[in-house]
Design a protein around this motif. Structure first.
Motif, PDB file in Angstrom:
ATOM      1  N   ALA A 110      61.810  47.753  56.923  1.00 48.48           N
ATOM      2  CA  ALA A 110      61.207  46.415  56.867  1.00 48.48           C
ATOM      3  C   ALA A 110      62.182  45.353  57.379  1.00 48.48           C
ATOM      4  CB  ALA A 110      60.761  46.098  55.444  1.00 48.48           C
ATOM      5  N   ILE A 111      63.451  45.483  57.008  1.00 50.07           N
ATOM      6  CA  ILE A 111      64.459  44.525  57.477  1.00 50.07           C
ATOM      7  C   ILE A 111      64.610  44.628  58.994  1.00 50.07           C
ATOM      8  CG2 ILE A 111      66.921  43.940  57.415  1.00 50.07           C
ATOM      9  CD1 ILE A 111      66.803  44.830  54.390  1.00 50.07           C
ATOM     10  N   ARG A 112      64.647  45.861  59.516  1.00 45.16           N
ATOM     11  CA  ARG A 112      64.746  46.039  60.971  1.00 45.16           C
ATOM     12  C   ARG A 112      63.544  45.411  61.675  1.00 45.16           C
ATOM     13  NH1 ARG A 112      67.656  48.424  64.749  1.00 45.16           N
ATOM     14  NH2 ARG A 112      66.606  48.836  66.719  1.00 45.16           N
ATOM     15  N   GLU A 113      62.354  45.670  61.177  1.00 48.74           N
ATOM     16  CA  GLU A 113      61.155  45.092  61.798  1.00 48.74           C
ATOM     17  C   GLU A 113      61.220  43.570  61.775  1.00 48.74           C
ATOM     18  OE1 GLU A 113      57.760  46.772  59.833  1.00 48.74           O
ATOM     19  OE2 GLU A 113      58.206  48.791  60.565  1.00 48.74           O
ATOM     20  N   TRP A 114      61.659  43.006  60.652  1.00 46.53           N
ATOM     21  CA  TRP A 114      61.759  41.557  60.537  1.00 46.53           C
ATOM     22  C   TRP A 114      62.806  41.006  61.514  1.00 46.53           C
ATOM     23  CZ3 TRP A 114      65.774  38.386  58.924  1.00 46.53           C
ATOM     24  CH2 TRP A 114      65.441  37.041  58.704  1.00 46.53           C
TER      25      TRP A 114
ATOM     26  N   THR B  55      63.823  42.276  64.335  1.00 46.98           N
ATOM     27  CA  THR B  55      63.519  42.500  65.749  1.00 46.98           C
ATOM     28  C   THR B  55      62.197  41.894  66.197  1.00 46.98           C
ATOM     29  OG1 THR B  55      62.524  44.662  65.245  1.00 46.98           O
ATOM     30  CG2 THR B  55      64.886  44.628  65.844  1.00 46.98           C
ATOM     31  N   SER B  56      61.481  41.253  65.296  1.00 46.34           N
ATOM     32  CA  SER B  56      60.180  40.678  65.658  1.00 46.34           C
ATOM     33  C   SER B  56      60.152  39.177  65.395  1.00 46.34           C
ATOM     34  CB  SER B  56      59.055  41.357  64.867  1.00 46.34           C
ATOM     35  OG  SER B  56      57.831  40.701  65.113  1.00 46.34           O
ATOM     36  N   PRO B  57      60.447  38.368  66.408  1.00 41.75           N
ATOM     37  CA  PRO B  57      60.355  36.914  66.224  1.00 41.75           C
ATOM     38  C   PRO B  57      58.961  36.474  65.774  1.00 41.75           C
ATOM     39  CG  PRO B  57      61.484  37.424  68.278  1.00 41.75           C
ATOM     40  CD  PRO B  57      60.948  38.726  67.743  1.00 41.75           C
ATOM     41  N   ALA B  58      57.922  37.158  66.242  1.00 45.69           N
ATOM     42  CA  ALA B  58      56.556  36.790  65.848  1.00 45.69           C
ATOM     43  C   ALA B  58      56.352  37.009  64.356  1.00 45.69           C
ATOM     44  CB  ALA B  58      55.536  37.592  66.650  1.00 45.69           C
ATOM     45  N   GLN B  59      56.860  38.124  63.819  1.00 48.98           N
ATOM     46  CA  GLN B  59      56.735  38.379  62.383  1.00 48.98           C
ATOM     47  C   GLN B  59      57.524  37.356  61.577  1.00 48.98           C
ATOM     48  OE1 GLN B  59      58.842  41.678  60.496  1.00 48.98           O
ATOM     49  NE2 GLN B  59      56.922  42.261  59.505  1.00 48.98           N
ATOM     50  N   ARG B  60      58.743  37.071  62.012  1.00 52.14           N
ATOM     51  CA  ARG B  60      59.549  36.076  61.296  1.00 52.14           C
ATOM     52  C   ARG B  60      58.829  34.736  61.239  1.00 52.14           C
ATOM     53  NH1 ARG B  60      63.700  38.208  64.359  1.00 52.14           N
ATOM     54  NH2 ARG B  60      63.994  36.292  65.538  1.00 52.14           N
TER      55      ARG B  60
ATOM     56  N   GLU C 157      72.437  50.462  50.073  1.00 49.89           N
ATOM     57  CA  GLU C 157      71.955  51.618  50.828  1.00 49.89           C
ATOM     58  C   GLU C 157      71.128  51.188  52.025  1.00 49.89           C
ATOM     59  OE1 GLU C 157      70.458  55.208  48.866  1.00 49.89           O
ATOM     60  OE2 GLU C 157      70.909  54.168  46.971  1.00 49.89           O
ATOM     61  N   ALA C 158      70.216  50.251  51.832  1.00 46.42           N
ATOM     62  CA  ALA C 158      69.342  49.814  52.925  1.00 46.42           C
ATOM     63  C   ALA C 158      70.140  49.134  54.029  1.00 46.42           C
ATOM     64  CB  ALA C 158      68.271  48.867  52.385  1.00 46.42           C
ATOM     65  N   LEU C 159      71.012  48.208  53.648  1.00 43.63           N
ATOM     66  CA  LEU C 159      71.771  47.459  54.648  1.00 43.63           C
ATOM     67  C   LEU C 159      72.824  48.312  55.337  1.00 43.63           C
ATOM     68  CD1 LEU C 159      72.073  44.076  52.732  1.00 43.63           C
ATOM     69  CD2 LEU C 159      70.558  44.619  54.659  1.00 43.63           C
ATOM     70  N   GLY C 160      73.203  49.421  54.713  1.00 42.97           N
ATOM     71  CA  GLY C 160      74.137  50.358  55.331  1.00 42.97           C
ATOM     72  C   GLY C 160      73.464  51.364  56.250  1.00 42.97           C
ATOM     73  N   SER C 161      72.163  51.265  56.388  1.00 45.45           N
ATOM     74  CA  SER C 161      71.401  52.204  57.206  1.00 45.45           C
ATOM     75  C   SER C 161      71.847  52.159  58.670  1.00 45.45           C
ATOM     76  CB  SER C 161      69.908  51.873  57.133  1.00 45.45           C
ATOM     77  OG  SER C 161      69.193  52.595  58.102  1.00 45.45           O
TER      78      SER C 161
END
Length: 194
Positions: free
Chosen positions: A147-151, A153-158, A24-28
């Motif tokens: 959370a996956i999207r934020e991770w 799209t954010s090189p700093a967070q990764r 479900e999450a990855l199909g968002s």
């Protein structure tokens, strides 16, 4: 890591491990415009749970993104970890989550189910090292997608999570210490003088 980023799940195919939430999450729709791939490896205790996961991935239109494999060990498992950018483990329940410790030992951050042993393993004992990932509700695919999207799209967070995973790695007990503790529990009087 990999290009595009690889989201890895190392878990048996069982309802407790919550693969359905990941589908479900990855199909968002919020993740459709981003580049990523996922690799799932694990045992299939029921004999047909992995095939059910394959069918659910196909029904969600994610066959080109999620590779559903069986058990992995040895050099194949090493290659899985070498290509991993983040571990996804949305289990409803975990006692310790050895797979989280294994990910951290390899410097791989994790997203895990909140209020589980996986979250405790992720957090560790120190408060100042930063979290090498995040614990999320096991019944909220939207929270996981966000959370996956934020991770993604954010090189700093990764990078912050990777750095925290590497620091956390130094806190993990080595296998020999764990084996010694287990041996003492199982054989408490073996080394006593008679």
């Amino acid at each position: 890591g990999s290009t595009p980023p690889r989201l890895v799940t190392v878990a048996a195919y069982s309802p407790r491990k919550n693969h359905g939430l990941l589908i479900e999450a990855l199909g968002s729709p919020s993740l459709r415009d981003l580049e990523w791939s996922a690799l799932w490896v694990g045992a299939d205790p029921s004999g047909d749970a992995r095939q059910a996961a394959v069918r659910a991935v196909a029904a969600a239109g994610l066959t080109s993104r999620i590779d559903v494999q069986g058990p992995s060990s040895g050099s194949h498992l090493d290659a899985t970890w070498a290509g991993a950018d983040v571990l996804l483990l949305p289990s409803h329940a975990e006692t310790y989550a050895m797979v989280v410790a294994e990910a951290l030992a390899r410097g791989v951050p994790a997203m895990v189910g909140a209020d589980t042993g996986a979250a405790e393993t992720l957090r560790g004992d120190t408060l100042d090292a930063g979290m090498p990932g995040i614990a999320l509700p096991t019944d909220d695919p939207n929270a996981w997608a966000q959370a996956i999207r934020e991770w993604l799209t954010s090189p700093a967070q990764r990078q912050a999570w990777i750095d925290a995973a590497r620091r956390r790695r130094a806190q993990l007990p080595p296998w020999q210490r764990s084996a010694d503790v287990i041996a003492r529990v199982l054989h408490p009087f073996e080394n006593e003088a008679t």
